[in-house]
Enzyme design. Structure first.
Site, short mmCIF file in Angstrom:
data_model
loop_
_atom_site.label_atom_id
_atom_site.label_comp_id
_atom_site.label_asym_id
_atom_site.label_seq_id
_atom_site.Cartn_x
_atom_site.Cartn_y
_atom_site.Cartn_z
N ASP A 20 -55.03 -4.13 3.48
CA ASP A 20 -55.13 -2.55 2.97
C ASP A 20 -53.92 -2.37 1.85
O ASP A 20 -54.21 -1.32 0.96
CB ASP A 20 -54.78 -1.86 4.20
N HIS A 25 -51.98 -3.35 -3.84
CA HIS A 25 -51.11 -2.33 -4.05
C HIS A 25 -49.69 -3.04 -4.37
O HIS A 25 -48.99 -3.12 -5.44
CB HIS A 25 -50.83 -1.29 -3.22
N ARG A 133 -36.77 -3.29 -5.30
CA ARG A 133 -35.23 -3.46 -5.21
C ARG A 133 -34.95 -4.86 -5.78
O ARG A 133 -35.40 -5.96 -5.06
CB ARG A 133 -34.82 -3.24 -3.72
N TYR A 164 -32.30 3.96 -10.10
CA TYR A 164 -30.87 4.07 -9.98
C TYR A 164 -30.27 2.73 -9.61
O TYR A 164 -30.93 1.66 -9.24
CB TYR A 164 -30.33 5.07 -8.57
N LEU A 185 -30.86 8.20 -12.15
CA LEU A 185 -31.96 8.88 -12.86
C LEU A 185 -32.89 9.46 -12.18
O LEU A 185 -34.03 8.53 -11.72
CB LEU A 185 -32.47 8.05 -14.13
N TRP A 272 -29.37 6.19 -0.27
CA TRP A 272 -29.66 7.03 -1.50
C TRP A 272 -30.02 8.56 -1.15
O TRP A 272 -30.97 8.67 -0.36
CB TRP A 272 -30.58 6.47 -2.36
#
Length: 277
Positions: A20, A25, A133, A164, A185, A272
């Site tokens: 899925d 993705h 990341r 960032y 940003l 964050w």
């Protein structure tokens, strides 16, 4: 994702989290991160580089993946959070379908040899987000007494699109301690007068314009299935059962150890805050 599979369990049970989300993705995101610079921004050149990345990835083994299936949280804040995956009427009581997966892939080319790529996804977790990341190695010497956490480059895909860099800075004032902060940003702050379309809006526009950059080519799809199909056949045959994790948690606890053994360090000391001054 925070969202559970309630009311869609019948569909999800025939696919699972790997088919899925991960095989398509997340693998697309991995390709965009790892690919070399294309000859141009033409769709064919970009997709050529993505296929090259996939060709360097070997099929995933059972030992390279951690699986989980969420159970209800008796103290959850909503009725939905108190229900587990198998509480969905469309899901068999003996289902072994994974709703969480954490996998390690290796790209055996000159640039990425020895660098583990970790992909993690799940349903009914503590956060709904999609991000890349990149964690940097520890410095050879630390004048702050090994109190600094690793620097990271984070590309937040959704929600709150941002790029960032998490880093260690000297605390303000007279002290000489280090603390975690970021160079940030955040798109909705920097580009306030621009309407940022969501993912499907972009794809629909690409389709109308005949732009193929964000669509999967046949050879790319074949390579993706080559990487995952042997693993999926083994899982369908019952070679590995998912481990329970609670609705609203970070997923399977064993995944943290699995990631740690791959070389990633999670401290949990930094969060964050998008849009907060």
């Amino acid at each position: 994702a925070v969202v559970s599979t309630q009311s869609t369990g019948g569909y999800f049970d025939t696919n699972g989290i790997i088919r899925d989300v991960m095989q398509n993705h997340l693998l697309q995101i991995l390709c965009l991160v790892a690919m070399e610079r294309p000859v141009s921004v033409d769709a064919s050149d970009i997709r050529d580089e993505k296929v090259k990345v996939l060709k360097f990835i070997k099929p995933i083994e059972l030992d390279d993946v951690v699986l989980g299936q969420y159970v209800g949280n008796p103290t959850g804040p909503t009725d939905d959070s108190k229900l587990g995956y198998k509480d969905d009427p469309g899901v068999p009581n003996d289902s072994k379908t994974a709703t969480f997966a954490c996998a390690k892939l290796n790209i055996d080319n000159d640039r990425w040899a020895g660098v583990p790529f970790i992909m993690k996804c799940g349903k009914a977790m503590n956060e709904r987000k999609a991000e890349i990341r990149v964690q940097f190695k520890d410095t050879p010497s630390d004048i702050f007494g090994s109190k600094c956490q690793r620097n990271e480059l984070v590309i937040r895909v959704q929600p709150d699109e941002a790029v960032y860099c998490k880093m260690n800075v000297k605390s303000p004032g007279m002290s000489f301690e280090a603390e975690e902060s970021e160079l940030n940003l955040t798109y909705h702050e920097r580009f306030q007068d621009i309407d940022l379309p969501d993912a499907y809006e972009r794809l629909i526009l690409d389709f109308i314009l005949g732009t193929q950059t964000n669509f999967v080519r046949t050879d790319e799809l074949a390579e993706a299935w080559r990487i995952f199909t042997p693993l999926l056949h083994k899982l369908d045959a019952g070679s590995k059962d998912p481990v329970d994790y609670q609705y609203g948690s970070r997923g399977v606890a064993a995944a943290d150890q699995f990631i740690k053994e791959s070389g990633f360090k999670f401290s949990g000391t930094y969060k964050w805050n998008a849009g907060k001054k």
